[in-house]
Motif scaffolding. Structure first.
Motif, PDB file in Angstrom:
ATOM      1  N   ASN A  20      36.813  11.000  36.468  1.00  0.00           N
ATOM      2  CA  ASN A  20      36.275  11.011  35.107  1.00  0.00           C
ATOM      3  C   ASN A  20      35.288   9.856  34.971  1.00  0.00           C
ATOM      4  O   ASN A  20      35.506   8.901  34.233  1.00  0.00           O
ATOM      5  N   PRO A  21      34.159   9.935  35.674  1.00  0.00           N
ATOM      6  CA  PRO A  21      33.245   8.797  35.747  1.00  0.00           C
ATOM      7  C   PRO A  21      32.272   8.760  34.575  1.00  0.00           C
ATOM      8  O   PRO A  21      32.100   9.745  33.839  1.00  0.00           O
ATOM      9  N   SER A  22      31.592   7.640  34.445  1.00  0.00           N
ATOM     10  CA  SER A  22      30.488   7.542  33.496  1.00  0.00           C
ATOM     11  C   SER A  22      29.170   7.914  34.158  1.00  0.00           C
ATOM     12  O   SER A  22      28.205   8.262  33.476  1.00  0.00           O
ATOM     13  N   SER A  23      29.118   7.845  35.490  1.00  0.00           N
ATOM     14  CA  SER A  23      27.930   8.234  36.249  1.00  0.00           C
ATOM     15  C   SER A  23      28.360   9.180  37.364  1.00  0.00           C
ATOM     16  O   SER A  23      29.199   8.818  38.194  1.00  0.00           O
ATOM     17  N   LEU A  24      27.775  10.372  37.400  1.00  0.00           N
ATOM     18  CA  LEU A  24      28.180  11.396  38.362  1.00  0.00           C
ATOM     19  C   LEU A  24      26.954  11.917  39.100  1.00  0.00           C
ATOM     20  O   LEU A  24      25.924  12.218  38.492  1.00  0.00           O
ATOM     21  N   HIS A  25      27.088  12.042  40.418  1.00  0.00           N
ATOM     22  CA  HIS A  25      26.029  12.568  41.265  1.00  0.00           C
ATOM     23  C   HIS A  25      26.634  13.632  42.168  1.00  0.00           C
ATOM     24  O   HIS A  25      27.565  13.350  42.935  1.00  0.00           O
ATOM     25  N   ILE A  26      26.148  14.856  42.084  1.00  0.00           N
ATOM     26  CA  ILE A  26      26.638  15.929  42.942  1.00  0.00           C
ATOM     27  C   ILE A  26      25.507  16.399  43.844  1.00  0.00           C
ATOM     28  O   ILE A  26      24.324  16.325  43.498  1.00  0.00           O
ATOM     29  N   ARG A  27      25.892  16.880  45.025  1.00  0.00           N
ATOM     30  CA  ARG A  27      24.943  17.414  46.001  1.00  0.00           C
ATOM     31  C   ARG A  27      25.389  18.815  46.397  1.00  0.00           C
ATOM     32  O   ARG A  27      26.581  19.071  46.563  1.00  0.00           O
ATOM     33  N   CYS A  28      24.414  19.692  46.571  1.00  0.00           N
ATOM     34  CA  CYS A  28      24.734  21.057  46.965  1.00  0.00           C
ATOM     35  C   CYS A  28      23.634  21.581  47.866  1.00  0.00           C
ATOM     36  O   CYS A  28      22.446  21.309  47.649  1.00  0.00           O
ATOM     37  N   GLN A  29      24.019  22.352  48.882  1.00  0.00           N
ATOM     38  CA  GLN A  29      23.074  22.961  49.805  1.00  0.00           C
ATOM     39  C   GLN A  29      23.376  24.450  49.901  1.00  0.00           C
ATOM     40  O   GLN A  29      24.495  24.835  50.238  1.00  0.00           O
ATOM     41  N   GLN A  30      22.401  25.257  49.586  1.00  0.00           N
ATOM     42  CA  GLN A  30      22.534  26.709  49.668  1.00  0.00           C
ATOM     43  C   GLN A  30      21.821  27.164  50.932  1.00  0.00           C
ATOM     44  O   GLN A  30      20.595  27.247  50.987  1.00  0.00           O
ATOM     45  N   TRP A  31      22.594  27.430  51.973  1.00  0.00           N
ATOM     46  CA  TRP A  31      22.029  27.784  53.270  1.00  0.00           C
ATOM     47  C   TRP A  31      21.925  29.291  53.452  1.00  0.00           C
ATOM     48  O   TRP A  31      21.201  29.761  54.321  1.00  0.00           O
ATOM     49  N   ARG A  32      22.661  30.068  52.682  1.00  0.00           N
ATOM     50  CA  ARG A  32      22.651  31.512  52.851  1.00  0.00           C
ATOM     51  C   ARG A  32      22.227  32.185  51.552  1.00  0.00           C
ATOM     52  O   ARG A  32      22.508  31.696  50.457  1.00  0.00           O
ATOM     53  N   LEU A  37      27.931   9.509  31.030  1.00  0.00           N
ATOM     54  CA  LEU A  37      26.696   8.953  30.468  1.00  0.00           C
ATOM     55  C   LEU A  37      25.469   9.291  31.307  1.00  0.00           C
ATOM     56  O   LEU A  37      24.354   9.345  30.777  1.00  0.00           O
ATOM     57  N   HIS A  38      25.674   9.492  32.625  1.00  0.00           N
ATOM     58  CA  HIS A  38      24.550   9.774  33.517  1.00  0.00           C
ATOM     59  C   HIS A  38      24.964  10.885  34.477  1.00  0.00           C
ATOM     60  O   HIS A  38      25.993  10.782  35.148  1.00  0.00           O
ATOM     61  N   PHE A  39      24.156  11.922  34.541  1.00  0.00           N
ATOM     62  CA  PHE A  39      24.422  13.028  35.458  1.00  0.00           C
ATOM     63  C   PHE A  39      23.209  13.232  36.349  1.00  0.00           C
ATOM     64  O   PHE A  39      22.079  13.344  35.871  1.00  0.00           O
ATOM     65  N   LYS A  40      23.461  13.275  37.658  1.00  0.00           N
ATOM     66  CA  LYS A  40      22.398  13.456  38.632  1.00  0.00           C
ATOM     67  C   LYS A  40      22.847  14.514  39.637  1.00  0.00           C
ATOM     68  O   LYS A  40      24.002  14.526  40.061  1.00  0.00           O
ATOM     69  N   ALA A  41      21.927  15.376  40.021  1.00  0.00           N
ATOM     70  CA  ALA A  41      22.252  16.428  40.990  1.00  0.00           C
ATOM     71  C   ALA A  41      21.079  16.629  41.930  1.00  0.00           C
ATOM     72  O   ALA A  41      19.910  16.485  41.539  1.00  0.00           O
ATOM     73  N   HIS A  42      21.409  16.960  43.169  1.00  0.00           N
ATOM     74  CA  HIS A  42      20.388  17.291  44.166  1.00  0.00           C
ATOM     75  C   HIS A  42      20.775  18.632  44.767  1.00  0.00           C
ATOM     76  O   HIS A  42      21.817  18.767  45.416  1.00  0.00           O
ATOM     77  N   TYR A  43      19.934  19.628  44.537  1.00  0.00           N
ATOM     78  CA  TYR A  43      20.228  20.990  44.968  1.00  0.00           C
ATOM     79  C   TYR A  43      19.193  21.424  45.996  1.00  0.00           C
ATOM     80  O   TYR A  43      18.001  21.513  45.691  1.00  0.00           O
ATOM     81  N   PHE A  44      19.648  21.700  47.214  1.00  0.00           N
ATOM     82  CA  PHE A  44      18.756  22.176  48.274  1.00  0.00           C
ATOM     83  C   PHE A  44      18.893  23.684  48.389  1.00  0.00           C
ATOM     84  O   PHE A  44      19.991  24.212  48.602  1.00  0.00           O
ATOM     85  N   LEU A  45      17.761  24.383  48.259  1.00  0.00           N
ATOM     86  CA  LEU A  45      17.740  25.839  48.322  1.00  0.00           C
ATOM     87  C   LEU A  45      16.999  26.274  49.569  1.00  0.00           C
ATOM     88  O   LEU A  45      15.799  26.012  49.712  1.00  0.00           O
ATOM     89  N   ARG A  46      17.695  26.926  50.471  1.00  0.00           N
ATOM     90  CA  ARG A  46      17.052  27.416  51.678  1.00  0.00           C
ATOM     91  C   ARG A  46      16.246  28.680  51.386  1.00  0.00           C
ATOM     92  O   ARG A  46      15.133  28.855  51.865  1.00  0.00           O
ATOM     93  N   TYR A  47      16.819  29.592  50.600  1.00  0.00           N
ATOM     94  CA  TYR A  47      16.136  30.848  50.274  1.00  0.00           C
ATOM     95  C   TYR A  47      15.781  30.830  48.795  1.00  0.00           C
ATOM     96  O   TYR A  47      16.664  30.850  47.934  1.00  0.00           O
ATOM     97  N   THR A  48      14.509  30.782  48.489  1.00  0.00           N
ATOM     98  CA  THR A  48      14.061  30.696  47.099  1.00  0.00           C
ATOM     99  C   THR A  48      13.381  31.972  46.614  1.00  0.00           C
ATOM    100  O   THR A  48      13.136  32.116  45.420  1.00  0.00           O
ATOM    101  N   SER A  49      13.063  32.897  47.518  1.00  0.00           N
ATOM    102  CA  SER A  49      12.271  34.067  47.134  1.00  0.00           C
ATOM    103  C   SER A  49      13.007  34.945  46.135  1.00  0.00           C
ATOM    104  O   SER A  49      12.417  35.448  45.184  1.00  0.00           O
TER     105      SER A  49
END
Length: 393
Positions: free
Chosen positions: A231-243, A261-273
């Motif tokens: 239950n943080p005040s600052s959260l960072h999530i990472r996700c990779q969509q390979w399929r 209070l702070h939300f950060k995310a990094h989303y890697f998309l392999r297939y974007t079409s």
């Protein structure tokens, strides 16, 4: 801290020596503008500064002069400690504890060494009074995932002695493995402010860690339990969509914590079409600032304009409240960042309002995702001109 040895006394008093070493570390600390990005010694902004690895080398040389200087330098040399079991690429200070015959062409250590691992853990425990930030690195394989059960007893015993550690980062790679429950119990006994977990999955039937303020982890279909354990005040999530398709795709992320209070995310998309999926629902956390980065890659620069258009369309469908409520920008060719400040005051007792930037009347500024076909066509023409100029030479 151990008192200085009279047999190895120095001309200057102990407190003066400590001041000199602290001054050295402060003077040769790289500025934030340099530390926030990758640089080399050839970077003009680096002149006059010492790289952290080189600075620690100087401190190690000074620490060999006397026991007094050794005690003073220890808190700088081992403030950030990297405990490495296996690493494809290894440039850590603890690499000296690896046998030379294990090294690969890339300078890494990919084999599990049951004889050397207790020595590495013992060395870390001997520096327990200095360690403030701990990296635990283990690149697992299909045969032996990261942090197997055989190393857990020694590792737990060593972690108990780290009374001053405030940051722990599990930088593990390879096949996912469950974070051992006994290791989780040790983490509950430490006064941690930050925790970062890569690859490792949450244990079952354990007590939560609500006191940790800064949390980062990988968001996958198997790691959703982390949302209940922190239950943080600052959260960072990472996700990779390979399929493009799959049953293990991460579910909708919908935080509801009033403490966030702070939300950060990094989303890697392999297939974007053809990627059209709702990823975030942030309607219940208007009191949190948001910074979400969508990234992809492209093997040929000629295809960058087309892939960028696909990435924009994928990002537009990712927010429940709509991407038009965010400022969007582009960086490094194929990274789209959506951001907004907090638009409501958080309901947290004893919170100082001056410590948080709240803008109830926030209006998005630059929005690159709204660029029409004309801007896309202009970028494609510029790319064509670039390749035409290269062919001429």
């Amino acid at each position: 801290m151990v008192s200085p040895d009279p047999a190895h006394s120095t001309i200057l008093p102990y407190d003066i020596l400590a001041e000199i070493i602290a001054w050295f570390v402060a003077i040769f600390r790289p500025p934030e503008s340099w530390r926030s990005r990758r640089s080399t010694l050839e970077d003009p902004e680096c002149f006059g500064y010492v790289l952290p690895a080189r600075r620690n080398k100087y401190l190690r040389d000074v620490s060999l002069v006397s026991r007094a200087l050794n005690n003073i330098c220890g808190k700088y040399i081992f403030a950030t400690y990297v405990l490495t079991f296996r690493a494809t690429y290894c440039r850590d200070p603890s690499a000296a504890l690896f046998p030379e015959d294990e090294a690969t062409e890339n300078g890494g250590y990919s084999k599990w060494n049951s004889a050397a691992n207790p020595l590495r853990i013992s060395h870390m425990a001997s520096k327990s009074s200095f360690i403030r930030e701990l990296y635990i690195r283990d690149d697992g394989t299909n045969d032996l995932p990261p942090l197997p059960d055989s190393v857990i007893p020694d590792l737990c015993s060593a972690l108990k002695s780290l009374k001053r550690v405030r940051i722990i980062r599990f930088h593990c790679y390879g096949e996912p493995n469950v974070l051992h429950a006994s290791l989780w119990d040790i983490l509950r006994g430490l006064d941690l402010k930050t925790i970062d977990i890569k690859t490792l999955l949450p244990p079952q039937n354990v007590e939560p860690l609500p006191a940790i303020e800064d949390v980062a982890y990988d968001w996958t279909a198997e790691s959703t339990e982390y949302e209940k354990l922190f239950n943080p005040s600052s959260l960072h999530i990472r996700c990779q969509q390979w399929r493009e398709h799959g049953d293990k795709f991460p579910p909708l992320f919908k935080p509801t914590s009033k403490k966030l209070l702070h939300f950060k995310a990094h989303y890697f998309l392999r297939y974007t079409s053809r990627f059209r999926r709702l990823l975030f629902d942030l309607t219940e956390v208007p009191h949190a600032s948001v910074d979400v980065a969508f990234a992809t890659d492209c093997n040929y620069k000629f295809h960058i304009p087309q892939v960028w258009c696909q990435l924009k369309r994928a990002a537009i469908h990712s927010f429940a409240e709509g991407l038009d409520r965010y400022s969007t920008s582009r960086s490094e060719e194929l990274i789209l960042t959506a951001s907004r400040p907090a638009i409501a005051m958080p309901d947290i007792p004893d919170l100082d309002p001056s410590t948080i930037d709240v803008r109830p009347d926030f209006q998005p500024g630059w929005q690159v995702h709204l660029e029409g076909p004309e801007a896309e066509r202009e970028e494609a023409e510029q790319m064509m001109e670039y390749y035409a100029s290269r062919r001429r030479f």
